[in-house]
Design a protein around this motif. Structure first.
Motif, PDB file in Angstrom:
ATOM      1  N   THR A   1      47.475  39.306  40.228  1.00 17.47           N
ATOM      2  CA  THR A   1      48.136  40.355  39.842  1.00 17.47           C
ATOM      3  C   THR A   1      47.458  41.064  38.648  1.00 17.47           C
ATOM      4  O   THR A   1      47.744  42.055  38.319  1.00 17.47           O
ATOM      5  N   GLU A   2      46.586  40.437  37.954  1.00 20.45           N
ATOM      6  CA  GLU A   2      45.869  40.650  36.754  1.00 20.45           C
ATOM      7  C   GLU A   2      44.762  41.581  37.182  1.00 20.45           C
ATOM      8  O   GLU A   2      44.007  41.351  37.931  1.00 20.45           O
ATOM      9  N   PRO A   3      44.316  42.808  36.275  1.00 18.44           N
ATOM     10  CA  PRO A   3      43.236  43.462  36.638  1.00 18.44           C
ATOM     11  C   PRO A   3      42.070  42.894  36.556  1.00 18.44           C
ATOM     12  O   PRO A   3      41.823  41.861  35.884  1.00 18.44           O
ATOM     13  N   ILE A   4      40.955  43.237  37.333  1.00 18.39           N
ATOM     14  CA  ILE A   4      39.722  42.551  37.633  1.00 18.39           C
ATOM     15  C   ILE A   4      38.895  42.963  35.995  1.00 18.39           C
ATOM     16  O   ILE A   4      39.058  44.146  35.717  1.00 18.39           O
ATOM     17  N   PRO A   5      38.374  42.038  35.491  1.00 21.17           N
ATOM     18  CA  PRO A   5      37.644  42.099  34.301  1.00 21.17           C
ATOM     19  C   PRO A   5      36.711  43.288  34.240  1.00 21.17           C
ATOM     20  O   PRO A   5      36.048  43.590  35.249  1.00 21.17           O
ATOM     21  N   ASP A   6      36.820  44.078  33.434  1.00 23.70           N
ATOM     22  CA  ASP A   6      35.955  45.549  33.530  1.00 23.70           C
ATOM     23  C   ASP A   6      34.454  45.316  33.803  1.00 23.70           C
ATOM     24  O   ASP A   6      34.154  46.283  34.725  1.00 23.70           O
TER      25      ASP A   6
ATOM     26  N   ALA B   1      34.414  45.075  37.692  1.00 27.84           N
ATOM     27  CA  ALA B   1      35.000  46.442  38.284  1.00 27.84           C
ATOM     28  C   ALA B   1      33.962  47.528  38.283  1.00 27.84           C
ATOM     29  O   ALA B   1      33.451  48.049  39.353  1.00 27.84           O
ATOM     30  N   SER B   2      33.232  47.509  36.918  1.00 28.28           N
ATOM     31  CA  SER B   2      32.297  48.381  36.792  1.00 28.28           C
ATOM     32  C   SER B   2      31.024  48.248  37.640  1.00 28.28           C
ATOM     33  O   SER B   2      30.547  49.127  38.052  1.00 28.28           O
TER      34      SER B   2
ATOM     35  N   SER C   1      31.856  49.625  40.961  1.00 20.98           N
ATOM     36  CA  SER C   1      32.035  51.326  40.712  1.00 20.98           C
ATOM     37  C   SER C   1      30.746  51.833  40.479  1.00 20.98           C
ATOM     38  O   SER C   1      30.432  52.562  41.520  1.00 20.98           O
TER      39      SER C   1
ATOM     40  N   HIS D   1      52.572  39.056  36.385  1.00 22.62           N
ATOM     41  CA  HIS D   1      52.672  39.440  35.026  1.00 22.62           C
ATOM     42  C   HIS D   1      53.215  38.230  34.162  1.00 22.62           C
ATOM     43  O   HIS D   1      54.246  37.890  34.572  1.00 22.62           O
TER      44      HIS D   1
ATOM     45  N   ARG E   1      36.461  51.306  40.068  1.00 18.46           N
ATOM     46  CA  ARG E   1      36.823  51.216  38.424  1.00 18.46           C
ATOM     47  C   ARG E   1      38.421  51.101  38.312  1.00 18.46           C
ATOM     48  O   ARG E   1      38.849  50.296  37.319  1.00 18.46           O
TER      49      ARG E   1
ATOM     50  N   LEU F   1      40.544  49.371  39.550  1.00 21.30           N
ATOM     51  CA  LEU F   1      40.853  47.950  39.659  1.00 21.30           C
ATOM     52  C   LEU F   1      40.975  47.213  38.278  1.00 21.30           C
ATOM     53  O   LEU F   1      41.624  46.110  38.174  1.00 21.30           O
ATOM     54  N   SER F   2      40.374  47.509  37.365  1.00 15.11           N
ATOM     55  CA  SER F   2      39.948  46.978  35.957  1.00 15.11           C
ATOM     56  C   SER F   2      41.401  47.554  35.227  1.00 15.11           C
ATOM     57  O   SER F   2      41.622  46.976  33.954  1.00 15.11           O
ATOM     58  N   THR F   3      42.295  48.314  35.727  1.00 10.59           N
ATOM     59  CA  THR F   3      43.501  48.882  35.289  1.00 10.59           C
ATOM     60  C   THR F   3      44.763  48.239  35.529  1.00 10.59           C
ATOM     61  O   THR F   3      44.838  48.078  36.683  1.00 10.59           O
ATOM     62  N   PRO F   4      45.749  47.971  34.641  1.00  8.37           N
ATOM     63  CA  PRO F   4      47.001  47.470  35.206  1.00  8.37           C
ATOM     64  C   PRO F   4      47.643  48.397  36.230  1.00  8.37           C
ATOM     65  O   PRO F   4      48.191  48.041  37.243  1.00  8.37           O
TER      66      PRO F   4
ATOM     67  N   TYR G   1      45.247  48.164  39.566  1.00  7.15           N
ATOM     68  CA  TYR G   1      44.694  46.793  40.332  1.00  7.15           C
ATOM     69  C   TYR G   1      45.717  46.728  41.484  1.00  7.15           C
ATOM     70  O   TYR G   1      46.715  46.792  41.550  1.00  7.15           O
ATOM     71  N   LYS G   2      44.930  46.392  42.555  1.00  4.86           N
ATOM     72  CA  LYS G   2      45.780  45.736  43.767  1.00  4.86           C
ATOM     73  C   LYS G   2      45.185  44.440  44.399  1.00  4.86           C
ATOM     74  O   LYS G   2      43.865  44.112  44.416  1.00  4.86           O
TER      75      LYS G   2
END
Lengths: 443, 443
Positions: A84-89, A92-93, A96, A427, B100, B102-105, B108-109
């Motif tokens: 459920t938690e976002p992928i570390p930036d 993800a970057s 991207s 969460h 990108r 995916l790094s935000t609450p 994210y999926k």
């Protein structure tokens, strides 16, 4: 009831099946009104043998039913083990940036190697198998370990005998049935005739009694285990490898949850001397990097693993990968590579630690209720014992009274009866709310 | 020679196999020095039956050999059908933005639906099957059509009889061998015993003589065809559907190259009345959107397609997708959705047009040499006839004299002998240089 004209009558087993996948697959519902003309193609007997619909779609169906009944219910899912938690930036970057570069002449890439890109294979070997002699060429990158399990079954074929932990992740048994190894389902025992179920519970420290386990060609073994959350100890795995060697069996070792190991339990089967001659290992970025939707995993097939005629298993697995698969998405692979940079590893483990804290909250919750729990320390799953109760009944009771989805232990095999599995993915506020509700359920 | 100690002797067939996958899979080379202890697990007889290594790795191996011999050779590949042009910006940007987020609450999926996200399934149904009554719920999104072919084989199982076009894309036959439908390889004919080969060549307008075709459960049919480049006409497909209906067979229709159709040939089997009762369709974003490395495809299983007992095929395919697959990468799916916006469709087809221009250059080149060609109008492949010559000899001659990689027709089945396949994927300057070289080869 399915209305079909001009065909021989429907097999009774169709009507016996729960409506699971229906929930996610509306066309099957639509089909209820279909009146197609039958082909003369017989249904695959192995598909016919599949007893239950896949567990998680079944749970989804029950959740939808509950929501339909109680539209205002605020349902919390501690069911499917979904991150459920976002992928570390930085991870993800990397994906991207890679995706964007595909629109440039310099950055565009077509087909990659079916086995995965070389840098990623090397990084996997160095990060997860440091000092364990796993070569990058023994690592096959994939779109996830569940998919790899089916590809391993394609590799092995129908003439294998298999053993599974009981309880265990349903994909081992279901893929075994589909490929034709399992034989008929036995209603009295709740087991498939040709599968050896290795009961793993508190009574045997979640490790099978190998002296009473039949020899099989293949032994599926998951550690840290899904659903029990138990990580096998070094001594247990030494026994397992020794057992496989004595029997000339192949272990298919699922280490998808290895990142959650807190204590000294081995993180790979290859930590055990001799394992390279008897074990395949499947693993995944899903639960460590939050890649459940991005899709990335891998399988290790050591060079020393040989069939009885001396033919290398890895050679055939490579052929399966080249024929039945075409490589993981190159964008996902760019993400995997970022995961394995020093900063990426550190970021991944921060998220893992967050879920472990959730697990501790759940462990404390159930302990405060006087319930006996297992797992939760080396795995994101807590395995809760309800002595004398049927697990689907517990599932229904918890859902009905607290609007919390869990997973009934019996969905993982007869050995899971009396238990429910609760996931620590979620969460923090959700886990805390679940904790509050659970405490009120069993005051 | 493989050095293996303490095992029964290696099967002779091992030594007969070309070294194909070795080129991409260095571990197999390392294994030559391995002296592992054998397990008691017998090698899957179906893997043993696989006669040739997969075609494209074999070509790669020959390319590497050539480069080793001529290190300064500037090799041009018109071999594997791999896209070369950048992905249109709006499509790559959609994937980039999705990754990108995916790094935000909020963005994210985790796990998506195994069958693919609903919006994409709907967009596929509306874009590719407009007015053809294909429902979004009949569309199963995947990581590519080659992978789907193997999943269809898992669905069907070993007890099916199959027919393939000859020549045809190797994955149909190879996956059939792996699942156990094919029987032994017959050295005299170059065919597997239990597979019905439907010869398709210039003599029969690349469409099988159905009056002399045995009834099989399954008919694999690819149009526009890989490798011949022929798109079946409406009349031909009407005959095929009628033949399937008469025989109660299921057609597995591969439309991966449908975007290349220039004339009035059907783009989907479902343009033919009655096809919904007899056909599965597999397709792909690989060759239209340049997603060969991104990995995205789909399979359509209509509600009306029923086994002989009336059971819906789609129900079992859904179960395969839930058990053996876990959905395509969500980032790739975001790209697929962008492809199907009006601007995306237009951008995709600009790239397709570019490759079609390449094909025309190649058609003109071979015509100027007095060689008879097929395909190239409705497909990115040109199929060139070299009467009286063996196709591997032509491959070797062209490689040796012009440093151009092609694909020998016999790699697609005995019906491909005397032909080579040339791909139109490539940068324009590469295609022009290839054209110049080819003209000098046969002045």
């Amino acid at each position: 009831m399915l209305k079909v004209l001009s065909c021989s009558s429907m097999p009774r087993s169709y009507f016996l099946q729960p409506k699971a996948c229906l929930a996610l697959q509306k066309d099957v519902i639509h089909m209820h009104a279909v009146t197609g003309r039958c082909t003369k193609v017989a249904r695959n007997i192995n598909m016919e043998r599949l007893r239950n619909n896949y567990l998680f779609p079944e749970i989804s169906a029950r959740e939808l039913e509950h929501i339909k009944k109680y539209p205002n219910a605020e349902v919390i899912s501690l069911g499917i083990g979904d991150t459920t938690e976002p992928i570390p930036d930085l991870i993800a970057s990397a994906m991207s940036d890679y995706a964007r570069s595909l629109s440039t002449p310099e950055g565009y890439k077509g087909y990659g190697d079916e086995q995965g890109n070389k840098a990623l294979r090397k990084a996997i070997a160095q990060t997860f198998y440091k000092d364990l002699a796993v070569k990058d060429t023994e690592v096959f990158v994939s779109d996830g370990s569940q998919c790899d399990i089916s590809r391993v079954q394609m590799l092995l074929g129908s003439d294998m005998t298999i053993a599974v932990q009981d309880p265990s992740f349903p994909a081992y048994i279901d893929s075994s049935v589909i490929i034709g190894q399992a034989g008929d389902f036995q209603y009295n025992s709740g087991k498939y005739r040709n599968i050896e179920y290795m009961k793993c519970g508190p009574q045997n420290h979640f490790f099978p009694d190998l002296s009473n386990t039949l020899r099989t060609d293949i032994i599926f073994f998951c550690s840290p285990n899904n659903p029990t959350g138990h990580a096998a100890s070094r001594e247990q795995l030494e026994q397992l490898v020794e057992f496989a060697k004595e029997n000339g069996s192949i272990i298919v070792y699922d280490s998808a949850y290895a990142a959650y190991i807190t204590d000294e339990s081995p993180r790979s089967i290859y930590e055990i001397p001799g394992a390279r001659e008897v074990a395949i290992e499947v693993s995944s970025f899903s639960k460590s990097a939050g890649f459940t939707g991005v899709r990335l995993g891998w399988t290790v097939v050591p060079d020393e693993l040989l069939y009885s005629n001396g033919f290398p298993v890895g050679h055939d697995f490579n052929r399966i990968i080249c024929t039945c698969f075409n490589g993981a998405s190159n964008i996902a692979q760019a993400g995997g590579l970022a995961c394995l940079s020093p900063e990426g590893v550190s970021a991944m483990f921060s998220v893992v630690d967050y879920y472990k804290e959730n697990a501790q909250i759940l462990l404390d919750t159930f302990a405060s209720l006087g319930l006996k729990t297992h797992g939760g320390v080396n795995a994101p799953y807590v395995w809760v014992h309800f002595p004398g109760k049927r697990s689907w009944d517990v599932f229904n009771e918890i859902l009905g009274k607290t609007n919390i989805i869990t997973v009934p232990g019996s969905g993982f095999g007869p050995g899971g009866e009396e238990f429910i599995r609760v996931t620590a993915f979620g969460h923090r506020e959700t886990i805390l709310e679940a904790s509050t509700r659970l405490k009120s359920l069993f005051p």
